[in-house]
Motif scaffolding. Structure first.
Motif, PDB file in Angstrom:
ATOM      1  N   ALA A 208      33.665  42.501  45.851  1.00  0.00           N
ATOM      2  CA  ALA A 208      34.515  41.384  45.444  1.00  0.00           C
ATOM      3  C   ALA A 208      34.420  41.131  43.949  1.00  0.00           C
ATOM      4  N   GLY A 209      35.512  40.629  43.386  1.00  0.00           N
ATOM      5  CA  GLY A 209      35.546  40.223  41.990  1.00  0.00           C
ATOM      6  C   GLY A 209      35.033  38.804  41.828  1.00  0.00           C
ATOM      7  N   PRO A 210      35.209  38.249  40.634  1.00  0.00           N
ATOM      8  CA  PRO A 210      34.651  36.930  40.317  1.00  0.00           C
ATOM      9  C   PRO A 210      35.548  35.782  40.773  1.00  0.00           C
ATOM     10  N   ALA A 211      35.757  35.657  42.063  1.00  0.00           N
ATOM     11  CA  ALA A 211      36.592  34.573  42.582  1.00  0.00           C
ATOM     12  C   ALA A 211      35.732  33.485  43.213  1.00  0.00           C
ATOM     13  N   LEU A 212      36.228  32.252  43.124  1.00  0.00           N
ATOM     14  CA  LEU A 212      35.602  31.122  43.805  1.00  0.00           C
ATOM     15  C   LEU A 212      36.306  30.958  45.151  1.00  0.00           C
ATOM     16  N   VAL A 213      35.542  30.996  46.223  1.00  0.00           N
ATOM     17  CA  VAL A 213      36.087  30.940  47.579  1.00  0.00           C
ATOM     18  C   VAL A 213      35.951  29.514  48.110  1.00  0.00           C
ATOM     19  N   ILE A 214      37.087  28.859  48.381  1.00  0.00           N
ATOM     20  CA  ILE A 214      37.076  27.480  48.857  1.00  0.00           C
ATOM     21  C   ILE A 214      37.732  27.435  50.233  1.00  0.00           C
ATOM     22  N   ARG A 262      32.130  26.100  36.920  1.00  0.00           N
ATOM     23  CA  ARG A 262      32.686  26.548  35.647  1.00  0.00           C
ATOM     24  C   ARG A 262      32.748  28.067  35.628  1.00  0.00           C
ATOM     25  N   ARG A 263      33.898  28.582  35.187  1.00  0.00           N
ATOM     26  CA  ARG A 263      34.040  30.037  35.036  1.00  0.00           C
ATOM     27  C   ARG A 263      33.305  30.452  33.764  1.00  0.00           C
ATOM     28  N   ASP A 264      32.245  31.232  33.933  1.00  0.00           N
ATOM     29  CA  ASP A 264      31.410  31.691  32.827  1.00  0.00           C
ATOM     30  C   ASP A 264      31.513  33.213  32.785  1.00  0.00           C
ATOM     31  N   GLY A 265      32.428  33.719  31.963  1.00  0.00           N
ATOM     32  CA  GLY A 265      32.656  35.163  31.940  1.00  0.00           C
ATOM     33  C   GLY A 265      33.262  35.615  33.243  1.00  0.00           C
ATOM     34  N   ASP A 266      32.566  36.479  33.953  1.00  0.00           N
ATOM     35  CA  ASP A 266      33.086  36.982  35.227  1.00  0.00           C
ATOM     36  C   ASP A 266      32.335  36.392  36.417  1.00  0.00           C
TER      37      ASP A 266
END
Length: 281
Positions: A208-214, A262-266
């Motif tokens: 998986a990539g850098p996604a936030l799963v809600i 917070r999105r910090d880079g990837d």
């Protein structure tokens, strides 16, 4: 700032009318830029249930709210076999939305819905290659804003407790994860499991990539799974996402704990943790 209210699993036909009224009151008070509903508008895809769902959506729109929805597996007929295989989403298109993969841009975010409901499975979801290309091509046209993908089915089997997981990973998960990574998807919204939770995609699958799963719980259904009805308030400002779960309190929905990311880079990190690192640097 973009404000999104994320509802799921309304299940009209197995719903509580008090909760429907309370959801509408909370949405009207919160004044979101977009209301997202991630599937299962109905309990058994019957005409009267779709009519109730349609009336709910009409009231929201008449109150000035933009709505984006995607079908769930319960929106495909289960017992009407001919309709299930020959015209599974005809009623959905008539009463909910002719578009099965809707797209909305609001100030500060771009939101795309993808239909994961299929006739050949009773409850599991799937994304096909055409939809994967649609995800890539749609988000390729948006500017530098958070990109949000909405599905009914989670892309992952999700942890519950003590190493237990709920649900199955979506069909063709590896290809789906590749496509959302290539599209630069920042946030994944889904339902299906009737449980609210938040995860980093990379904690759920190594590919998986850098996604936030809600994940959203059920907003109005009486079919509960170890937690009360709820829905999500999501506030997005730049690299920050603040999630507040609105939980049924017996007479109305009340704001629960607020979680900031917070999105910090990837990678997505809790805002408190990111700010603490800055102070100690």
């Amino acid at each position: 700032m973009a404000r999104i209210f994320h509802l799921s699993d309304l299940h009209f036909g197995a719903h509580d009318e008090r909760l429907v009224e309370a959801v509408e009151e909370r949405i009207n008070a919160g004044r979101p830029d977009l209301v997202v509903i991630s599937g299962d508008f109905t309990q058994r895809a019957r005409t009267d249930q779709f009519e109730e769902a349609c009336a709910f959506l009409t009231r929201l729109r008449d109150s000035g709210h933009e709505v984006l929805g995607v079908p769930g597996n319960h929106d495909v007929p289960l017992y009407d076999v001919l309709r299930r295989f020959l015209s599974p989403l005809t009623r959905y298109k008539r009463y909910i939305d002719e578009t099965l993969c809707p797209f909305h841009e609001v100030p500060g975010a771009a939101v795309l819905g993808i239909n994961t409901a299929r006739s050949l499975t009773f409850k599991d979801g799937r994304i096909n290659e055409e939809q994967m290309e649609f995800i890539r091509s749609t988000f390729a046209r948006v500017g530098d804003v958070p990109r949000i993908l909405v599905t009914h089915h989670p892309l992952f089997a999700l942890p519950v407790s003590d190493g237990l997981e709920v649900g199955k990973a979506i069909g063709r998960q590896d290809l789906a994860l590749d496509s959302i990574g290539e599209a630069g998807v920042d946030i994944l919204l889904a339902g299906h499991n009737h449980r609210a939770s938040t995860h980093s995609a990379r904690d759920l699958a190594t590919r998986a990539g850098p996604a936030l799963v809600i994940q959203a719980g059920t907003a109005t259904s009486t079919r509960l799974r170890d937690e009360e009805q709820s829905f999500n308030q999501i506030d997005i400002e730049g690299r920050d996402v603040v999630l507040t779960i609105q939980t049924w309190g017996g007479s109305g929905f009340v704001a629960g704990d607020t979680q900031g990311y917070r999105r910090d880079g990837d990678h997505w990190r809790p805002i408190a943790e990111a700010e603490a690192d800055v102070e100690t640097a």
